[in-house]
Scaffold this active site. Structure first.
Site, PDB file in Angstrom:
ATOM      1  N   TRP A   1       0.936  -1.078   0.122  1.00 48.76           N
ATOM      2  CA  TRP A   1      -0.024   0.052   0.070  1.00 48.76           C
ATOM      3  C   TRP A   1       0.719   1.286   0.101  1.00 48.76           C
ATOM      4  CZ3 TRP A   1      -2.116   2.702   4.969  1.00 48.76           C
ATOM      5  CH2 TRP A   1      -3.119   3.431   4.561  1.00 48.76           C
TER       6      TRP A   1
ATOM      7  N   ASP B   1      -0.290  -5.876   9.150  1.00 42.62           N
ATOM      8  CA  ASP B   1      -1.490  -4.939   9.043  1.00 42.62           C
ATOM      9  C   ASP B   1      -2.876  -5.565   8.656  1.00 42.62           C
ATOM     10  OD1 ASP B   1      -2.914  -2.560   8.696  1.00 42.62           O
ATOM     11  OD2 ASP B   1      -1.416  -1.781   6.855  1.00 42.62           O
TER      12      ASP B   1
ATOM     13  N   LYS C   1     -12.906  -0.150   7.261  1.00 43.35           N
ATOM     14  CA  LYS C   1     -13.796  -0.843   6.263  1.00 43.35           C
ATOM     15  C   LYS C   1     -14.607  -1.682   6.714  1.00 43.35           C
ATOM     16  CE  LYS C   1     -10.260   1.490   4.378  1.00 43.35           C
ATOM     17  NZ  LYS C   1      -8.893   1.182   3.835  1.00 43.35           N
TER      18      LYS C   1
HETATM   19  C1  LMR Z   1      -6.806   2.926   0.028  1.00 44.42           C
HETATM   20  O1  LMR Z   1      -5.787   2.152   0.025  1.00 44.42           O
HETATM   21  O2  LMR Z   1      -7.245   3.131  -0.951  1.00 44.42           O
HETATM   22  C2  LMR Z   1      -7.298   2.892   1.296  1.00 44.42           C
HETATM   23  O3  LMR Z   1      -6.793   2.310   2.126  1.00 44.42           O
HETATM   24  C3  LMR Z   1      -7.556   4.376   1.724  1.00 44.42           C
HETATM   25  C4  LMR Z   1      -6.376   4.974   2.030  1.00 44.42           C
HETATM   26  O4  LMR Z   1      -6.183   5.642   2.980  1.00 44.42           O
HETATM   27  O5  LMR Z   1      -5.641   4.911   0.963  1.00 44.42           O
END
Ligand code: LMR
Length: 396
Positions: free
Chosen positions: A130, A211, A246
């Site tokens: 991420w 996570d 979420k």
């Molecule tokens: C995402 O990955 O789109 C979500 O977790 C929202 C974010 O805060 O990035």
């Protein structure tokens, strides 16, 4: 003072929402930020959350500060929810939890704790991970290295390469893992793969940091907790960052928790003392409202059932949408095999498009996704799937 700073580019994920909102094309589709949406494109408030908020409205009698670590009944309920009430580490008093401003707050506090123990230490993240993991971890002072995870050609985990890299991680480093619904790939470790990673962590001695941002949105609450639960049985120390954004739909309330497992209760208490001290030095103490809602839902069997039913319906819908997109692309004779979308889990999959193709989708078709071609599956609906599939095929 501020003459030297320049305006930054928008956030690579959150910036998409603003761009989408300004687009006047009636066929526009938002597959950007990872939020659940229903058939009409609305991110609904859970019925269980509404019920808990009504109760809380009647019960709350003060706005005075809560405990530094947050509501104790929320922390204990969240630990039992994550690990299972009968988990040996919980029974041995080795787990502590601190409520945080969302999952990001939890990742940041966990990273700060690691940096307290090992200043300037190294944390390994999956390639890819991420996008926001990088600032959250590095702003805490940690160095980031990557282990191979996803093979874009086979659209699956390259487990052999992952394990080979983890075999070389030194004992003093930490390794970030995604508990379930891997962001951005949707490719999750199987139970056997979790077992193998756990075995490597035990042998090498590195710290697993898991996570958990989409608990219950992959295969189910127990199924999605397999990794953290199994690891907590085998390793000496563990950190978990848990998000309620979420799976409780509490995005803007910023509800989450950082959980630390120590070798024994004394070590766990030491970890807890540092976590609250770190929070005190950044934003002082735990936020209350979202945590109060989670506390009520997790501690009330009737409310809990309402919540579980809603969560199950969300997960089933996401998985139906996965099948719908894969089938629609196949039916339209897409020149690429997209069947992997059906197998993956959670909100995200990577379509495997390059940046120019993603840009064309945005500019010519008003379809918004992250530059990596990560799509939020929940943004798909039976109403827009044909247009989406035609547009994807047009840029291939
Ligand atoms: C995402 O990955 O789109 C979500 O977790 C929202 C974010 O805060 O990035």
């Amino acid at each position: 003072m501020f003459e030297t700073i320049q305006k930054l580019a928008p956030d690579p994920i959150l910036g998409l929402t603003a761009a989408y909102e300004q687009d006047s094309n009636p066929r526009k589709i938002d597959l950007g930020a990872g939020v659940y949406k229903d058939e009409s494109g609305v991110t609904p408030i859970f019925e269980a959350v509404k019920m808990a908020e009504d109760l809380w409205h009647q019960r709350e009698n003060s706005k005075v500060y809560i405990a530094q670590a947050g509501y104790p009944e929320c922390n204990s309920a969240m630990l039992a929810h994550m690990f299972g009430a009968e988990h040996p580490a919980l029974k041995a008093g080795r787990l502590r939890s601190v409520l945080t401003p969302g999952g990001c707050g939890a990742v940041r506090l966990g990273a700060e704790l690691i940096n307290r123990a090992r200043p300037g230490g190294t944390i390994w993240v999956s390639s890819p991970t991420w996008a926001n993991h990088v600032p959250l971890l590095s702003n805490a002072g940690l160095k980031i290295r990557e282990y191979p995870y996803y093979d874009g050609k086979s659209h699956a985990i390259d487990f052999e390469a992952m394990l080979a890299a983890l075999e070389k991680v030194p004992a003093e480093d930490a390794v970030l893992l995604h508990g379930c619904c891997h962001n951005p790939t949707g490719a999750d470790l199987s139970r056997e793969q979790w077992d193998a990673v756990t075995e490597t962590a035990v042998r090498r001695g590195f710290l697993p940091f898991i996570d958990v941002a989409y608990h219950g949105l992959g295969d189910g609450l127990d199924e999605d907790a397999y990794g953290p639960r199994h690891m907590a049985e085998k390793v000496n120390e563990l950190v978990v960052a848990y998000s309620c954004s979420k799976n409780f739909g509490l995005y803007r309330e910023r509800a989450g928790a950082v959980m630390v497992m120590g070798r024994d209760a004394t070590a766990a208490d030491a970890g807890l003392s540092h976590l609250v001290n770190i929070a005190r030095g950044i934003y002082s103490m735990a936020p209350a409202h979202g945590a109060a809602i989670v506390k009520l839902i997790l501690n009330d069997p009737a409310l809990y059932q309402v919540w579980v039913n809603e969560l199950n319906a969300m997960r089933e819908r996401i998985n139906r949408l996965r099948a719908l997109l894969a089938d629609t692309l196949a039916r339209k004779n897409a020149p690429v095999d997209f069947s992997f979308i059906r197998q993956q889990r959670g909100l995200f999959s990577l379509l495997g498009l390059d940046k120019a193709q993603v840009q064309r989708l945005r500019e010519e078709f008003s379809i918004y996704m992250v530059d990596s071609s990560r799509v939020n599956i929940a943004g798909i609906s039976p109403k827009n799937v044909d247009y989406l599939a035609d547009s994807i095929i047009a840029v291939l």
